[in-house]
Design a protein around this motif. Structure first.
Motif, PDB file in Angstrom:
ATOM      1  N   LEU A  48       0.831  -1.208   0.000  1.00 18.71           N
ATOM      2  CA  LEU A  48       0.000   0.000   0.000  1.00 18.71           C
ATOM      3  C   LEU A  48       0.862   1.253   0.000  1.00 18.71           C
ATOM      4  O   LEU A  48       1.684   1.453   0.898  1.00 18.71           O
ATOM      5  N   LEU A  49       0.655   2.083  -1.018  1.00 15.35           N
ATOM      6  CA  LEU A  49       1.230   3.422  -1.045  1.00 15.35           C
ATOM      7  C   LEU A  49       0.107   4.420  -0.857  1.00 15.35           C
ATOM      8  O   LEU A  49      -1.018   4.193  -1.326  1.00 15.35           O
ATOM      9  N   THR A  50       0.399   5.513  -0.181  1.00 18.42           N
ATOM     10  CA  THR A  50      -0.561   6.601  -0.063  1.00 18.42           C
ATOM     11  C   THR A  50       0.048   7.854  -0.669  1.00 18.42           C
ATOM     12  O   THR A  50       1.270   8.037  -0.656  1.00 18.42           O
ATOM     13  N   ARG A  51      -0.819   8.694  -1.209  1.00 21.28           N
ATOM     14  CA  ARG A  51      -0.384   9.950  -1.809  1.00 21.28           C
ATOM     15  C   ARG A  51      -0.730  11.071  -0.842  1.00 21.28           C
ATOM     16  O   ARG A  51      -1.891  11.216  -0.435  1.00 21.28           O
ATOM     17  N   ARG A  52       0.274  11.849  -0.493  1.00 20.69           N
ATOM     18  CA  ARG A  52       0.102  12.910   0.496  1.00 20.69           C
ATOM     19  C   ARG A  52      -0.863  13.983  -0.028  1.00 20.69           C
ATOM     20  O   ARG A  52      -0.831  14.338  -1.205  1.00 20.69           O
ATOM     21  N   ALA A  53      -1.706  14.484   0.873  1.00 21.78           N
ATOM     22  CA  ALA A  53      -2.655  15.542   0.516  1.00 21.78           C
ATOM     23  C   ALA A  53      -1.896  16.761  -0.002  1.00 21.78           C
ATOM     24  O   ALA A  53      -0.762  17.035   0.394  1.00 21.78           O
ATOM     25  N   GLN A  54      -2.555  17.503  -0.870  1.00 23.32           N
ATOM     26  CA  GLN A  54      -1.925  18.625  -1.559  1.00 23.32           C
ATOM     27  C   GLN A  54      -1.323  19.661  -0.607  1.00 23.32           C
ATOM     28  O   GLN A  54      -0.246  20.178  -0.862  1.00 23.32           O
ATOM     29  N   GLY A  55      -1.978  19.970   0.494  1.00 23.21           N
ATOM     30  CA  GLY A  55      -1.510  21.033   1.378  1.00 23.21           C
ATOM     31  C   GLY A  55      -0.368  20.638   2.314  1.00 23.21           C
ATOM     32  O   GLY A  55       0.166  21.483   3.030  1.00 23.21           O
ATOM     33  N   LYS A  56       0.032  19.385   2.307  1.00 25.05           N
ATOM     34  CA  LYS A  56       1.085  18.915   3.205  1.00 25.05           C
ATOM     35  C   LYS A  56       2.468  19.131   2.581  1.00 25.05           C
ATOM     36  O   LYS A  56       2.582  19.293   1.367  1.00 25.05           O
ATOM     37  N   ASP A  57       3.508  19.111   3.427  1.00 28.15           N
ATOM     38  CA  ASP A  57       4.861  19.071   2.885  1.00 28.15           C
ATOM     39  C   ASP A  57       4.946  17.875   1.947  1.00 28.15           C
ATOM     40  O   ASP A  57       4.382  16.817   2.244  1.00 28.15           O
ATOM     41  N   ALA A 138       8.399  -3.419  -6.217  1.00 32.34           N
ATOM     42  CA  ALA A 138       9.291  -2.899  -7.267  1.00 32.34           C
ATOM     43  C   ALA A 138       8.773  -1.568  -7.815  1.00 32.34           C
ATOM     44  O   ALA A 138       9.562  -0.685  -8.173  1.00 32.34           O
ATOM     45  N   GLU A 139       7.454  -1.403  -7.885  1.00 30.84           N
ATOM     46  CA  GLU A 139       6.877  -0.132  -8.356  1.00 30.84           C
ATOM     47  C   GLU A 139       7.109   0.978  -7.327  1.00 30.84           C
ATOM     48  O   GLU A 139       7.393   2.117  -7.695  1.00 30.84           O
ATOM     49  N   ALA A 140       7.010   0.658  -6.052  1.00 30.75           N
ATOM     50  CA  ALA A 140       7.319   1.663  -5.027  1.00 30.75           C
ATOM     51  C   ALA A 140       8.782   2.089  -5.142  1.00 30.75           C
ATOM     52  O   ALA A 140       9.096   3.280  -5.056  1.00 30.75           O
ATOM     53  N   MET A 141       9.661   1.127  -5.356  1.00 37.99           N
ATOM     54  CA  MET A 141      11.089   1.443  -5.512  1.00 37.99           C
ATOM     55  C   MET A 141      11.304   2.298  -6.770  1.00 37.99           C
ATOM     56  O   MET A 141      12.077   3.252  -6.751  1.00 37.99           O
ATOM     57  N   ARG A 142      10.605   1.965  -7.852  1.00 39.49           N
ATOM     58  CA  ARG A 142      10.723   2.748  -9.080  1.00 39.49           C
ATOM     59  C   ARG A 142      10.261   4.187  -8.850  1.00 39.49           C
ATOM     60  O   ARG A 142      10.902   5.130  -9.297  1.00 39.49           O
ATOM     61  N   ARG A 143       9.155   4.330  -8.108  1.00 37.63           N
ATOM     62  CA  ARG A 143       8.652   5.677  -7.817  1.00 37.63           C
ATOM     63  C   ARG A 143       9.672   6.458  -6.986  1.00 37.63           C
ATOM     64  O   ARG A 143       9.817   7.661  -7.156  1.00 37.63           O
ATOM     65  N   GLY A 144      10.354   5.766  -6.079  1.00 32.01           N
ATOM     66  CA  GLY A 144      11.411   6.423  -5.314  1.00 32.01           C
ATOM     67  C   GLY A 144      12.527   6.910  -6.213  1.00 32.01           C
ATOM     68  O   GLY A 144      12.976   8.055  -6.120  1.00 32.01           O
ATOM     69  N   ASP A 145      12.967   6.054  -7.118  1.00 37.00           N
ATOM     70  CA  ASP A 145      14.040   6.416  -8.056  1.00 37.00           C
ATOM     71  C   ASP A 145      13.625   7.540  -8.992  1.00 37.00           C
ATOM     72  O   ASP A 145      14.455   8.354  -9.407  1.00 37.00           O
ATOM     73  N   ALA A 146      12.334   7.591  -9.329  1.00 41.78           N
ATOM     74  CA  ALA A 146      11.826   8.578 -10.282  1.00 41.78           C
ATOM     75  C   ALA A 146      11.438   9.902  -9.623  1.00 41.78           C
ATOM     76  O   ALA A 146      10.977  10.816 -10.306  1.00 41.78           O
ATOM     77  N   LEU A 164      13.632  -4.342   3.169  1.00 42.53           N
ATOM     78  CA  LEU A 164      12.193  -4.203   2.973  1.00 42.53           C
ATOM     79  C   LEU A 164      11.693  -5.256   1.987  1.00 42.53           C
ATOM     80  O   LEU A 164      10.681  -5.921   2.236  1.00 42.53           O
ATOM     81  N   ALA A 165      12.404  -5.457   0.876  1.00 44.20           N
ATOM     82  CA  ALA A 165      12.009  -6.451  -0.113  1.00 44.20           C
ATOM     83  C   ALA A 165      12.026  -7.852   0.493  1.00 44.20           C
ATOM     84  O   ALA A 165      11.123  -8.643   0.260  1.00 44.20           O
ATOM     85  N   GLU A 166      13.046  -8.139   1.288  1.00 43.35           N
ATOM     86  CA  GLU A 166      13.155  -9.444   1.936  1.00 43.35           C
ATOM     87  C   GLU A 166      11.965  -9.707   2.856  1.00 43.35           C
ATOM     88  O   GLU A 166      11.328 -10.760   2.800  1.00 43.35           O
ATOM     89  N   LEU A 167      11.651  -8.740   3.713  1.00 39.97           N
ATOM     90  CA  LEU A 167      10.555  -8.920   4.664  1.00 39.97           C
ATOM     91  C   LEU A 167       9.187  -8.877   3.983  1.00 39.97           C
ATOM     92  O   LEU A 167       8.282  -9.627   4.358  1.00 39.97           O
ATOM     93  N   ALA A 168       9.025  -8.015   2.989  1.00 33.28           N
ATOM     94  CA  ALA A 168       7.738  -7.940   2.285  1.00 33.28           C
ATOM     95  C   ALA A 168       7.484  -9.244   1.537  1.00 33.28           C
ATOM     96  O   ALA A 168       6.361  -9.746   1.524  1.00 33.28           O
ATOM     97  N   SER A 169       8.513  -9.808   0.963  1.00 35.76           N
ATOM     98  CA  SER A 169       8.375 -11.078   0.256  1.00 35.76           C
ATOM     99  C   SER A 169       8.016 -12.190   1.231  1.00 35.76           C
ATOM    100  O   SER A 169       7.147 -13.018   0.953  1.00 35.76           O
TER     101      SER A 169
END
Length: 173
Positions: A48-57, A138-146, A164-169
Motif C-alpha cells: 500500500l502506497l498513499t499519496r500525500r494531501a496537496q496542502g502537506k509538505d 518494485a513499483e514503489a522502488m521505481r517511484r522512489g528512483d523517479a 524491505l524487499a526481503e521482509l515484504a516477500s
C-alpha cells in the motif's frame, strides 16, 4: 496538529524526560523524536502506497503511511495508530516486523512491514491522504528512483530497500 507533543529521545532512542511541541521551530540539537511507517503487504504481495494531501509538505507525492509518535507512545503503537488514522487499515503491534531504523536530522525513523488479509477497505483521511494504490514493491522502488515518492523516502528506500524487499516477500508467502 501543532498541539501534538513528542517525547524527546537520545540517539539510542531512550526517552530523556522532555517533550517537544510539533511546529516549534527550535528543535533541540542532538535530540530526536520517533517517526514510524508501515509497509502494508497483502497476501498477493502488493504493498500500500498513499499519496500525500496537496496542502502537506511533499504534497501529491507517494509514501508508505507514517507519522510521529505522540508522548507516551512506542514506535509500534505510533505505527499502528498512524496507519489506521490515514488509511483505516487495522493491524496489531504484534503484526509489525521491523525493517530498520534510520537516524535523520530530528527523527529516529522506523520502517515496519505488516501483512493484511484479503483486500482491506480503505478509509483515507483527506487531511493526510488524497489517493492510494496497491502496487508491487518494485513499483514503489521505481517511484522512489523517479522522484515520485516524498523526498525523504529516496534515501530511506536506498538504505532499507533490500531488507524491505526481503521482509515484504516473506510476508506474502
Amino acid at each position: 496538529m501543532d498541539d501534538e507533543l513528542w517525547d524527546l529521545r537520545d540517539a539510542a532512542g531512550a526517552p530523556i524526560g522532555r517533550t517537544h511541541r510539533r511546529g516549534d521551530p527550535t528543535f533541540p540539537e542532538g535530540l530526536f523524536h520517533i517517526v514510524a511507517s508501515v509497509c502494508v503487504v497483502r497476501g498477493d504481495g502488493l504493498v500500500l502506497l498513499t499519496r500525500r494531501a496537496q496542502g502537506k509538505d511533499w504534497g501529491l507525492t507517494w509514501e508508505f503511511p507514517a507519522g510521529s509518535a505522540l508522548t507516551g507512545e512506542t514506535s509500534e503503537q505510533a505505527a499502528v495508530r498512524e496507519l489506521h488514522e490515514e488509511t483505516g487499515v487495522r493491524v496489531r503491534t504484534t503484526d509489525l516486523r521491523l525493517v530498520g531504523r534510520l537516524t535523520e536530522r530530528t527523527a529516529l525513523f522506523d520502517v515496519y512491514v505488516a501483512q493484511v488479509a484479503g483486500d482491506p477497505v480503505l478509509a483515507l483521511d483527506p487531511a493526510e491522504v488524497c489517493d492510494s494504490a496497491w502496487v508491487p514493491l518494485a513499483e514503489a522502488m521505481r517511484r522512489g528512483d523517479a522522484g515520485e515518492m516524498a523526498g525523504p523516502w529516496t534515501p530511506r528506500l536506498t538504505q532499507l530497500g533490500a531488507r524491505l524487499a526481503e521482509l515484504a516477500s516473506a510476508q506474502s508467502l
